[in-house]
Design a protein around this motif. Structure first.
Motif, PDB file in Angstrom:
ATOM      1  N   GLU A 173     -20.404 -12.162  -1.874  1.00 27.21           N
ATOM      2  CA  GLU A 173     -20.835 -11.256  -0.808  1.00 27.21           C
ATOM      3  C   GLU A 173     -22.317 -10.895  -0.929  1.00 27.21           C
ATOM      4  O   GLU A 173     -23.033 -10.838   0.068  1.00 27.21           O
ATOM      5  CB  GLU A 173     -19.948 -10.009  -0.796  1.00 27.21           C
ATOM      6  N   LYS A 174     -22.797 -10.668  -2.157  1.00 21.91           N
ATOM      7  CA  LYS A 174     -24.220 -10.367  -2.373  1.00 21.91           C
ATOM      8  C   LYS A 174     -25.111 -11.507  -1.893  1.00 21.91           C
ATOM      9  O   LYS A 174     -26.251 -11.280  -1.506  1.00 21.91           O
ATOM     10  CB  LYS A 174     -24.506 -10.137  -3.859  1.00 21.91           C
ATOM     11  N   CYS A 175     -24.570 -12.719  -1.952  1.00 17.83           N
ATOM     12  CA  CYS A 175     -25.350 -13.902  -1.579  1.00 17.83           C
ATOM     13  C   CYS A 175     -25.111 -14.333  -0.132  1.00 17.83           C
ATOM     14  O   CYS A 175     -25.500 -15.431   0.267  1.00 17.83           O
ATOM     15  CB  CYS A 175     -25.057 -15.041  -2.554  1.00 17.83           C
ATOM     16  N   GLY A 176     -24.466 -13.466   0.663  1.00 18.78           N
ATOM     17  CA  GLY A 176     -24.333 -13.715   2.093  1.00 18.78           C
ATOM     18  C   GLY A 176     -23.056 -14.387   2.535  1.00 18.78           C
ATOM     19  O   GLY A 176     -22.872 -14.653   3.723  1.00 18.78           O
ATOM     20  N   PHE A 177     -22.154 -14.678   1.619  1.00 21.87           N
ATOM     21  CA  PHE A 177     -20.876 -15.277   2.000  1.00 21.87           C
ATOM     22  C   PHE A 177     -20.017 -14.226   2.688  1.00 21.87           C
ATOM     23  O   PHE A 177     -20.045 -13.050   2.321  1.00 21.87           O
ATOM     24  CB  PHE A 177     -20.134 -15.806   0.769  1.00 21.87           C
ATOM     25  N   ILE A 178     -19.246 -14.662   3.662  1.00 23.87           N
ATOM     26  CA  ILE A 178     -18.346 -13.783   4.413  1.00 23.87           C
ATOM     27  C   ILE A 178     -16.913 -14.265   4.205  1.00 23.87           C
ATOM     28  O   ILE A 178     -16.641 -15.472   4.277  1.00 23.87           O
ATOM     29  CB  ILE A 178     -18.704 -13.802   5.912  1.00 23.87           C
ATOM     30  N   LYS A 179     -16.020 -13.324   3.958  1.00 22.79           N
ATOM     31  CA  LYS A 179     -14.605 -13.670   3.798  1.00 22.79           C
ATOM     32  C   LYS A 179     -14.068 -14.123   5.147  1.00 22.79           C
ATOM     33  O   LYS A 179     -14.146 -13.387   6.133  1.00 22.79           O
ATOM     34  CB  LYS A 179     -13.821 -12.460   3.280  1.00 22.79           C
ATOM     35  N   VAL A 180     -13.529 -15.361   5.180  1.00 15.58           N
ATOM     36  CA  VAL A 180     -13.069 -15.928   6.450  1.00 15.58           C
ATOM     37  C   VAL A 180     -11.575 -16.257   6.461  1.00 15.58           C
ATOM     38  O   VAL A 180     -11.046 -16.672   7.489  1.00 15.58           O
ATOM     39  CB  VAL A 180     -13.874 -17.199   6.834  1.00 15.58           C
ATOM     40  N   GLY A 181     -10.902 -16.077   5.333  1.00 10.21           N
ATOM     41  CA  GLY A 181      -9.482 -16.385   5.332  1.00 10.21           C
ATOM     42  C   GLY A 181      -8.860 -16.251   3.964  1.00 10.21           C
ATOM     43  O   GLY A 181      -9.511 -15.856   2.991  1.00 10.21           O
ATOM     44  N   THR A 182      -7.575 -16.573   3.931  1.00  9.40           N
ATOM     45  CA  THR A 182      -6.830 -16.558   2.678  1.00  9.40           C
ATOM     46  C   THR A 182      -5.990 -17.827   2.613  1.00  9.40           C
ATOM     47  O   THR A 182      -5.753 -18.495   3.625  1.00  9.40           O
ATOM     48  CB  THR A 182      -5.897 -15.329   2.574  1.00  9.40           C
ATOM     49  N   ASP A 183      -5.543 -18.121   1.426  1.00  9.14           N
ATOM     50  CA  ASP A 183      -4.667 -19.260   1.190  1.00  9.14           C
ATOM     51  C   ASP A 183      -3.821 -18.920  -0.026  1.00  9.14           C
ATOM     52  O   ASP A 183      -4.062 -17.916  -0.697  1.00  9.14           O
ATOM     53  CB  ASP A 183      -5.505 -20.529   0.946  1.00  9.14           C
ATOM     54  N   ARG A 184      -2.849 -19.734  -0.289  1.00 11.46           N
ATOM     55  CA  ARG A 184      -2.036 -19.589  -1.492  1.00 11.46           C
ATOM     56  C   ARG A 184      -2.049 -20.922  -2.205  1.00 11.46           C
ATOM     57  O   ARG A 184      -2.078 -21.975  -1.582  1.00 11.46           O
ATOM     58  CB  ARG A 184      -0.606 -19.180  -1.149  1.00 11.46           C
ATOM     59  N   GLY A 185      -2.059 -20.848  -3.519  1.00  9.90           N
ATOM     60  CA  GLY A 185      -2.037 -22.076  -4.291  1.00  9.90           C
ATOM     61  C   GLY A 185      -1.546 -21.805  -5.697  1.00  9.90           C
ATOM     62  O   GLY A 185      -1.523 -20.657  -6.155  1.00  9.90           O
ATOM     63  N   PHE A 186      -1.159 -22.888  -6.374  1.00 13.01           N
ATOM     64  CA  PHE A 186      -0.674 -22.757  -7.744  1.00 13.01           C
ATOM     65  C   PHE A 186      -1.865 -22.653  -8.679  1.00 13.01           C
ATOM     66  O   PHE A 186      -2.718 -23.532  -8.714  1.00 13.01           O
ATOM     67  CB  PHE A 186       0.207 -23.944  -8.130  1.00 13.01           C
ATOM     68  N   ALA A 187      -1.922 -21.570  -9.426  1.00 12.11           N
ATOM     69  CA  ALA A 187      -3.010 -21.316 -10.375  1.00 12.11           C
ATOM     70  C   ALA A 187      -2.547 -21.751 -11.762  1.00 12.11           C
ATOM     71  O   ALA A 187      -1.724 -21.070 -12.382  1.00 12.11           O
ATOM     72  CB  ALA A 187      -3.377 -19.842 -10.364  1.00 12.11           C
ATOM     73  N   ASN A 188      -3.058 -22.871 -12.219  1.00 13.48           N
ATOM     74  CA  ASN A 188      -2.656 -23.387 -13.531  1.00 13.48           C
ATOM     75  C   ASN A 188      -2.904 -22.386 -14.651  1.00 13.48           C
ATOM     76  O   ASN A 188      -2.107 -22.279 -15.579  1.00 13.48           O
ATOM     77  CB  ASN A 188      -3.377 -24.702 -13.834  1.00 13.48           C
TER      78      ASN A 188
ATOM     79  N   GLN B 201      -0.046 -20.012 -14.287  1.00 10.67           N
ATOM     80  CA  GLN B 201       1.260 -20.662 -14.165  1.00 10.67           C
ATOM     81  C   GLN B 201       2.132 -20.035 -13.075  1.00 10.67           C
ATOM     82  O   GLN B 201       3.340 -19.849 -13.239  1.00 10.67           O
ATOM     83  CB  GLN B 201       1.998 -20.655 -15.513  1.00 10.67           C
ATOM     84  N   LYS B 202       1.471 -19.719 -11.955  1.00  8.97           N
ATOM     85  CA  LYS B 202       2.209 -19.219 -10.794  1.00  8.97           C
ATOM     86  C   LYS B 202       1.334 -19.367  -9.558  1.00  8.97           C
ATOM     87  O   LYS B 202       0.121 -19.555  -9.635  1.00  8.97           O
ATOM     88  CB  LYS B 202       2.646 -17.770 -10.979  1.00  8.97           C
ATOM     89  N   GLU B 203       1.968 -19.253  -8.407  1.00 11.36           N
ATOM     90  CA  GLU B 203       1.250 -19.292  -7.142  1.00 11.36           C
ATOM     91  C   GLU B 203       0.626 -17.927  -6.892  1.00 11.36           C
ATOM     92  O   GLU B 203       1.263 -16.892  -7.107  1.00 11.36           O
ATOM     93  CB  GLU B 203       2.217 -19.641  -6.007  1.00 11.36           C
ATOM     94  N   ILE B 204      -0.637 -17.943  -6.455  1.00 15.02           N
ATOM     95  CA  ILE B 204      -1.319 -16.692  -6.141  1.00 15.02           C
ATOM     96  C   ILE B 204      -2.095 -16.843  -4.829  1.00 15.02           C
ATOM     97  O   ILE B 204      -2.303 -17.952  -4.339  1.00 15.02           O
ATOM     98  CB  ILE B 204      -2.287 -16.236  -7.257  1.00 15.02           C
ATOM     99  N   GLU B 205      -2.540 -15.704  -4.320  1.00 13.50           N
ATOM    100  CA  GLU B 205      -3.383 -15.700  -3.126  1.00 13.50           C
ATOM    101  C   GLU B 205      -4.838 -15.903  -3.542  1.00 13.50           C
ATOM    102  O   GLU B 205      -5.273 -15.427  -4.595  1.00 13.50           O
ATOM    103  CB  GLU B 205      -3.234 -14.367  -2.390  1.00 13.50           C
ATOM    104  N   GLU B 206      -5.564 -16.642  -2.718  1.00 18.93           N
ATOM    105  CA  GLU B 206      -6.999 -16.775  -2.916  1.00 18.93           C
ATOM    106  C   GLU B 206      -7.701 -16.414  -1.619  1.00 18.93           C
ATOM    107  O   GLU B 206      -7.146 -16.575  -0.535  1.00 18.93           O
ATOM    108  CB  GLU B 206      -7.380 -18.188  -3.371  1.00 18.93           C
ATOM    109  N   PHE B 207      -8.909 -15.889  -1.762  1.00 16.93           N
ATOM    110  CA  PHE B 207      -9.727 -15.566  -0.601  1.00 16.93           C
ATOM    111  C   PHE B 207     -10.713 -16.703  -0.388  1.00 16.93           C
ATOM    112  O   PHE B 207     -11.243 -17.266  -1.340  1.00 16.93           O
ATOM    113  CB  PHE B 207     -10.476 -14.254  -0.803  1.00 16.93           C
ATOM    114  N   ILE B 208     -10.964 -17.014   0.870  1.00  9.15           N
ATOM    115  CA  ILE B 208     -11.900 -18.075   1.239  1.00  9.15           C
ATOM    116  C   ILE B 208     -13.142 -17.424   1.818  1.00  9.15           C
ATOM    117  O   ILE B 208     -13.059 -16.624   2.763  1.00  9.15           O
ATOM    118  CB  ILE B 208     -11.264 -19.039   2.255  1.00  9.15           C
ATOM    119  N   TYR B 209     -14.274 -17.748   1.244  1.00  7.87           N
ATOM    120  CA  TYR B 209     -15.565 -17.235   1.692  1.00  7.87           C
ATOM    121  C   TYR B 209     -16.377 -18.389   2.256  1.00  7.87           C
ATOM    122  O   TYR B 209     -16.244 -19.529   1.822  1.00  7.87           O
ATOM    123  CB  TYR B 209     -16.326 -16.611   0.530  1.00  7.87           C
ATOM    124  N   LYS B 210     -17.271 -18.066   3.207  1.00  4.41           N
ATOM    125  CA  LYS B 210     -18.082 -19.081   3.854  1.00  4.41           C
ATOM    126  C   LYS B 210     -19.507 -18.579   4.014  1.00  4.41           C
ATOM    127  O   LYS B 210     -19.728 -17.420   4.388  1.00  4.41           O
ATOM    128  CB  LYS B 210     -17.496 -19.393   5.235  1.00  4.41           C
TER     129      LYS B 210
END
Length: 164
Positions: free
Chosen positions: A132-147, A150-159
């Motif tokens: 955010e300090k570098c100008g990225f804006i949160k544009v969405g979320t996704d879910r994926g397996f975090a090795n 060892q479980k699926e978690i939510e991640e935020f997508i910045y652009k």
């Protein structure tokens, strides 16, 4: 005394940097926050092999972050699913000093691919603030397996786009 921000430099990553960069990513707390790591993140041979290939890939921009010639982390742009993506890793003993934010600012001045995306675990507040300090804006979320967890978690997508 030297201003830490002016002492932060980026240079192309060399194969000789990989041994130390591998050690940084073994940090359990850092791995937990990064979350989305390879299954074999603790396999040094696999790491060296993977990153040696990435260093030769012209679509990847790997930079080593230094302060007064001491390696403190890495930052890179890579292509995933046709999109430019950002990744960075700072040695934990250098967290909380603004190094990642300044390194990302400097990186974005030399890596001009836009849009460029950053994916971050939902609870990695430090990395969210850096983007955010570098100008990225949160544009969405996704879910994926975090090795690393060892479980699926939510991640935020910045652009970061040309207009940001």
């Amino acid at each position: 005394m030297t201003n830490i921000y002016t002492a932060i430099n980026l240079r192309p990553t060399n194969i000789s940097d990989l041994d130390l960069l591998f050690k940084f990513q073994l940090d359990k707390e850092g791995g937990y926050l990064a979350a989305f790591m390879p299954k074999d993140h603790d396999d040094k041979s696999a790491y060296i092999s993977k990153y040696t290939k990435l260093l030769a890939n012209p679509t990847v921009n790997n930079q080593t972050i230094t302060i007064n010639n001491t390696i403190v982390g890495s930052i890179a742009k890579f292509i995933m699913d046709g999109n430019s993506e950002i990744t960075y890793w700072i040695d934990r003993k250098f967290w909380g000093k603004g190094i990642a934010s300044e390194a990302l600012r400097k990186f974005l001045a030399i890596e001009t691919s836009r849009p460029i995306y950053g994916h971050v675990a939902f609870d990695n507040f430090g990395s969210q603030k850096i983007l955010e300090k570098c100008g990225f804006i949160k544009v969405g979320t996704d879910r994926g397996f975090a090795n690393a967890r060892q479980k699926e978690i939510e991640e935020f997508i910045y652009k970061l786009d040309y207009s940001n």
